[in-house]
Scaffold this active site. Structure first.
Site, short mmCIF file in Angstrom:
data_model
loop_
_atom_site.label_atom_id
_atom_site.label_comp_id
_atom_site.label_asym_id
_atom_site.label_seq_id
_atom_site.Cartn_x
_atom_site.Cartn_y
_atom_site.Cartn_z
N ASP A 191 61.73 78.25 45.30
CA ASP A 191 63.13 77.53 45.80
C ASP A 191 63.88 77.32 44.23
OD1 ASP A 191 64.74 75.19 46.58
OD2 ASP A 191 63.28 73.86 45.14
N ASP B 169 66.86 75.19 43.65
CA ASP B 169 67.27 73.71 43.22
C ASP B 169 65.96 72.94 42.86
OD1 ASP B 169 70.20 74.40 43.63
OD2 ASP B 169 69.57 74.71 45.44
N GLU C 97 58.68 60.34 22.00
CA GLU C 97 57.63 59.93 21.05
C GLU C 97 57.25 60.91 19.84
OE1 GLU C 97 54.96 56.63 22.14
OE2 GLU C 97 55.76 56.91 24.16
#
Length: 377
Positions: free
Chosen positions: A17, A19, A301
């Site tokens: 796929d 998108d 982080e």
């Protein structure tokens, strides 16, 4: 573990796929619709995005026209939005077909080791390209996948589908194919139970599990990536780095970096960090929601791999991220989490000595962020 013992099933082709899977187009769709809906006094807030998943171009357009009460026909909507998507330098097959609906890209030549990092020449990498406007029913109907197999002259059970949506996973299984899910929404992997495998991002795909050629670009347990950059003042985080984990992370504000966060898969990365008044250091970092602590929002982080005598809150920190180590994961205990973080540190420290990564220490982005003479250079 040997390849034979981890092999899931032999396949002959891969169906992707576009998108949300091969390309992260959500941000572009949002930007285009935000601009477009202003014309009609409306504001795009993304609330209808989930309703368009797996639908054909006309079906997706109908959702937006109806839910936003636009005084135009569906065909007029498609006609008006198509140039906007073209202006965003997307592909030339039509607006929703390549952005907020689903274009299926089929690869059957076995050379998938290049697929997920391709920047240009993407058409030449695929054997068949099928758009949502070439079938009568959108997902969860299996029609588009069955048509793909037909064009390739390959039996559906020999096809591997890679999908980000639940309707897409359902369609792939209904077609009798193997399916790897790459969930497009955070913290939703538990909903993809019908998939044969669930991975965090395409960075974690292992083609050899399906009898396909393995990626050849992993080096010493790390994946080189196109460097990307982020910077800003160091802020106080959740207060658990030093106190709970014994690992002092230098948290960065995500304000102004929403697009960067959207584009980058969650996981553990590494690279180089420049503190404006101190110098440049090795760095390993996490991006994501930290499943063990279940962060309410996506965070960045970094852990600077150096022993500092004092805190540096408020100092400017610039990061050059050059490699990927692993996906985010939950852990059964705090001890196992800490053990894994230190393993990540060892991998990053070793990798950053390799010429492939060590040269990035001289990146102009890092050098230009330093103030005056720095003894650590």
């Amino acid at each position: 573990m040997s390849m034979a013992s981890s092999l899931r099933k032999l396949v002959s082709c891969v169906i992707l796929d576009l998108d949300g899977t091969l390309l992260n187009t959500d941000g572009i769709v949002s930007e285009v619709l935000k601009l477009y809906l202003v014309k009609y006094g409306k504001q795009w807030d993304g609330r209808e995005a989930h309703k368009t998943v797996g639908k054909s171009p006309l079906e997706a357009s109908a959702v937006i026209v109806e839910d936003y009460g636009l005084p135009i026909s569906i065909n007029e909507f498609v006609s008006e939005t198509t140039p906007l998507f073209i202006d965003q330098s997307l592909f030339n097959r039509g607006a929703f077909e390549t952005t907020c609906v689903l274009t299926t890209i089929v690869i059957a030549d076995g050379t998938i080791s290049k697929l997920f990092r391709v920047q240009t020449g993407w058409k030449e990498s695929f054997s068949v390209i099928i758009g949502g406007d070439e079938v009568t029913a959108g997902k969860p109907s299996p029609e588009i996948f069955l048509e793909a197999a037909k064009r390739l002259n390959i039996d559906p059970p020999k096809c591997l589908v890679i999908e980000d949506s639940i309707p897409g996973v359902t369609a792939g299984k209904a077609a009798g194919m193997e399916v790897v899910a790459v969930p497009s929404l955070p913290k939703q992997s538990h909903l993809y139970t019908s998939a044969d495998e669930v991975i965090n991002s395409l960075l974690d795909l292992r083609p050899e599990k399906w009898g396909l050629p393995p990626f050849e670009d992993w080096v010493e347990g790390t994946l080189p990536i196109e460097p990307w950059y982020i910077g800003g003042p160091v802020i106080k985080g959740f207060g658990r780095g030093s106190k709970v984990l014994g690992i002092p992370t230098a948290n960065l504000s995500t304000e102004g970096y929403s697009t960067v966060l959207l584009e980058q898969p969650s996981g553990v990365y590494f690279g180089w960090a420049a503190l404006s008044t101190r110098g440049i250091y090795k760095m390993v970092m996490s991006i994501g929601w930290n499943p063990y602590f279940n962060n309410p929002e996506k965070t960045i982080e970094p852990w600077l791999l150096h022993d500092f005598d004092d805190d540096f809150y408020g100092e400017d920190l610039h990061l050059a991220i050059v490699g990927y180590i692993r996906p985010e994961a939950n852990f059964p205990s705090l001890e196992s989490l800490i053990e894994k973080i230190y393993e990540d540190r060892r991998i990053a420290e070793t990798a950053l000595e390799l010429p492939l990564y060590s040269k990035c220490r001289e990146d102009p982005y890092l050098k230009s962020s330093l103030n005056g003479d720095n003894s650590h250079l």
